[in-house]
Motif scaffolding. Structure first.
Motif, mmCIF file in Angstrom:
data_model
loop_
_atom_site.group_PDB
_atom_site.id
_atom_site.type_symbol
_atom_site.label_atom_id
_atom_site.label_comp_id
_atom_site.label_asym_id
_atom_site.label_seq_id
_atom_site.Cartn_x
_atom_site.Cartn_y
_atom_site.Cartn_z
ATOM 1 N N THR A 67 53.276 41.041 28.760
ATOM 2 C CA THR A 67 51.964 41.617 28.488
ATOM 3 C C THR A 67 51.484 41.269 27.091
ATOM 4 N N PHE A 68 50.218 40.887 27.011
ATOM 5 C CA PHE A 68 49.526 40.734 25.737
ATOM 6 C C PHE A 68 48.436 41.784 25.718
ATOM 7 N N GLU A 69 48.462 42.660 24.710
ATOM 8 C CA GLU A 69 47.429 43.689 24.600
ATOM 9 C C GLU A 69 46.241 43.089 23.873
ATOM 10 N N ASP A 70 45.099 43.118 24.520
ATOM 11 C CA ASP A 70 43.864 42.529 24.014
ATOM 12 C C ASP A 70 42.817 43.629 23.897
ATOM 13 N N GLN A 71 41.744 43.327 23.228
ATOM 14 C CA GLN A 71 40.664 44.297 23.082
ATOM 15 C C GLN A 71 39.380 43.681 23.604
ATOM 16 N N ALA A 72 38.763 44.366 24.550
ATOM 17 C CA ALA A 72 37.499 43.918 25.121
ATOM 18 C C ALA A 72 36.377 44.083 24.094
ATOM 19 N N ASP A 73 35.268 43.422 24.344
ATOM 20 C CA ASP A 73 34.106 43.521 23.463
ATOM 21 C C ASP A 73 33.642 44.964 23.311
ATOM 22 N N SER A 74 33.873 45.769 24.344
ATOM 23 C CA SER A 74 33.484 47.179 24.318
ATOM 24 C C SER A 74 34.384 48.006 23.410
ATOM 25 N N GLY A 75 35.505 47.425 23.008
ATOM 26 C CA GLY A 75 36.483 48.156 22.217
ATOM 27 C C GLY A 75 37.631 48.677 23.050
ATOM 28 N N ALA A 76 37.467 48.656 24.372
ATOM 29 C CA ALA A 76 38.528 49.130 25.271
ATOM 30 C C ALA A 76 39.713 48.167 25.236
ATOM 31 N N LEU A 77 40.904 48.729 25.388
ATOM 32 C CA LEU A 77 42.097 47.896 25.445
ATOM 33 C C LEU A 77 42.284 47.353 26.854
ATOM 34 N N ILE A 78 42.768 46.124 26.927
ATOM 35 C CA ILE A 78 43.096 45.507 28.208
ATOM 36 C C ILE A 78 44.465 44.848 28.076
ATOM 37 N N HIS A 79 45.170 44.798 29.175
ATOM 38 C CA HIS A 79 46.461 44.108 29.215
ATOM 39 C C HIS A 79 46.278 42.800 29.962
ATOM 40 N N ARG A 80 46.577 41.714 29.298
ATOM 41 C CA ARG A 80 46.605 40.400 29.932
ATOM 42 C C ARG A 80 48.061 40.152 30.290
ATOM 43 N N ARG A 81 48.337 40.100 31.591
ATOM 44 C CA ARG A 81 49.713 40.032 32.066
ATOM 45 C C ARG A 81 49.984 38.657 32.650
ATOM 46 N N PHE A 82 51.156 38.122 32.323
ATOM 47 C CA PHE A 82 51.479 36.734 32.636
ATOM 48 C C PHE A 82 52.974 36.565 32.854
ATOM 49 N N GLY A 87 54.246 31.016 31.635
ATOM 50 C CA GLY A 87 52.988 31.317 30.955
ATOM 51 C C GLY A 87 51.787 31.495 31.858
ATOM 52 N N SER A 88 51.955 31.380 33.173
ATOM 53 C CA SER A 88 50.810 31.531 34.080
ATOM 54 C C SER A 88 50.184 32.909 33.944
ATOM 55 N N PRO A 89 48.860 32.983 33.676
ATOM 56 C CA PRO A 89 48.191 34.282 33.672
ATOM 57 C C PRO A 89 48.066 34.793 35.105
ATOM 58 N N ILE A 90 48.397 36.060 35.328
ATOM 59 C CA ILE A 90 48.362 36.623 36.678
ATOM 60 C C ILE A 90 47.232 37.645 36.822
ATOM 61 N N VAL A 91 47.204 38.659 35.951
ATOM 62 C CA VAL A 91 46.176 39.696 36.040
ATOM 63 C C VAL A 91 45.714 40.105 34.645
ATOM 64 N N THR A 92 44.518 40.648 34.613
ATOM 65 C CA THR A 92 44.005 41.330 33.426
ATOM 66 C C THR A 92 43.700 42.751 33.865
ATOM 67 N N GLU A 93 44.289 43.722 33.161
ATOM 68 C CA GLU A 93 44.161 45.122 33.545
ATOM 69 C C GLU A 93 43.387 45.902 32.496
ATOM 70 N N PRO A 94 42.186 46.376 32.844
ATOM 71 C CA PRO A 94 41.450 47.219 31.902
ATOM 72 C C PRO A 94 42.100 48.597 31.830
ATOM 73 N N LEU A 95 42.388 49.069 30.629
ATOM 74 C CA LEU A 95 43.042 50.369 30.483
ATOM 75 C C LEU A 95 42.059 51.520 30.602
ATOM 76 N N ASP A 96 40.753 51.208 30.570
ATOM 77 C CA ASP A 96 39.758 52.270 30.736
ATOM 78 C C ASP A 96 39.332 52.436 32.195
ATOM 79 N N ASN A 97 39.911 51.639 33.104
ATOM 80 C CA ASN A 97 39.664 51.786 34.535
ATOM 81 C C ASN A 97 40.957 51.421 35.263
ATOM 82 N N LEU A 98 41.789 52.405 35.498
ATOM 83 C CA LEU A 98 43.103 52.181 36.083
ATOM 84 C C LEU A 98 43.070 51.916 37.583
#
Length: 144
Positions: A67-82, A87-98
């Motif tokens: 997991t790489f913890e990233d920050q969306a433009d809105s300020g919300a945290l997202i997890h980029r999971r790979f 190194g293949s990216p699989i999913v991006t998970e918004p933490l403000d919408n589970l």
């Protein structure tokens, strides 16, 4: 070379390049989007990313994701999971919408039937990008 073989004929199975991560999508996506945001460009190493917006409960992933913890433009945290191995990216998970996750369409075993329905973050699109597809486009994210 893949270390895990998977069989699929309906486009609902997928996984990473090395085969250590696999998944089954048990329902149709809610929407399929071309994302031109700069973070998707960097993560994909390309001009955009094609993402299936799916319910998290409809995606069954096998294998350990990094997991790489990233920050969306809105300020919300997202997890980029790979996959931590290839190194293949699989999913991006918004933490403000589970309830939803963004599944990377390029990881589908048979994604030839995937048809994007919207383009998002068009304000960040590469200037040379053009599309003849009749897609609804948004300068930033889809308005809620």
């Amino acid at each position: 070379m893949r270390t895990v073989a998977r069989e699929s004929t309906d486009g609902t199975n997928g996984g990473c390049l090395c085969g250590k991560i696999s998944y089954v999508l048990t329902a149709n996506p809610l929407v399929t989007a071309i994302c031109h945001c700069t973070h998707c460009q960097k993560q994909s190493g390309s001009a955009f990313s094609v993402n299936l917006v799916v319910r998290r409960e409809d995606l069954k992933i096998s294998g350990a994701l990094s997991t790489f913890e990233d920050q969306a433009d809105s300020g919300a945290l997202i997890h980029r999971r790979f996959c931590g191995s290839c190194g293949s990216p699989i999913v991006t998970e918004p933490l403000d919408n589970l309830e939803i996750t963004y599944l990377k369409a390029g990881t589908l075993d048979h994604g030839h039937g995937i048809v994007p329905t919207v383009e998002i973050w068009c304000a960040s699109a590469q200037p040379w990008w053009t599309s003849d597809a009749p897609l609804q486009g948004f300068a930033r994210n889809i308005p809620v």
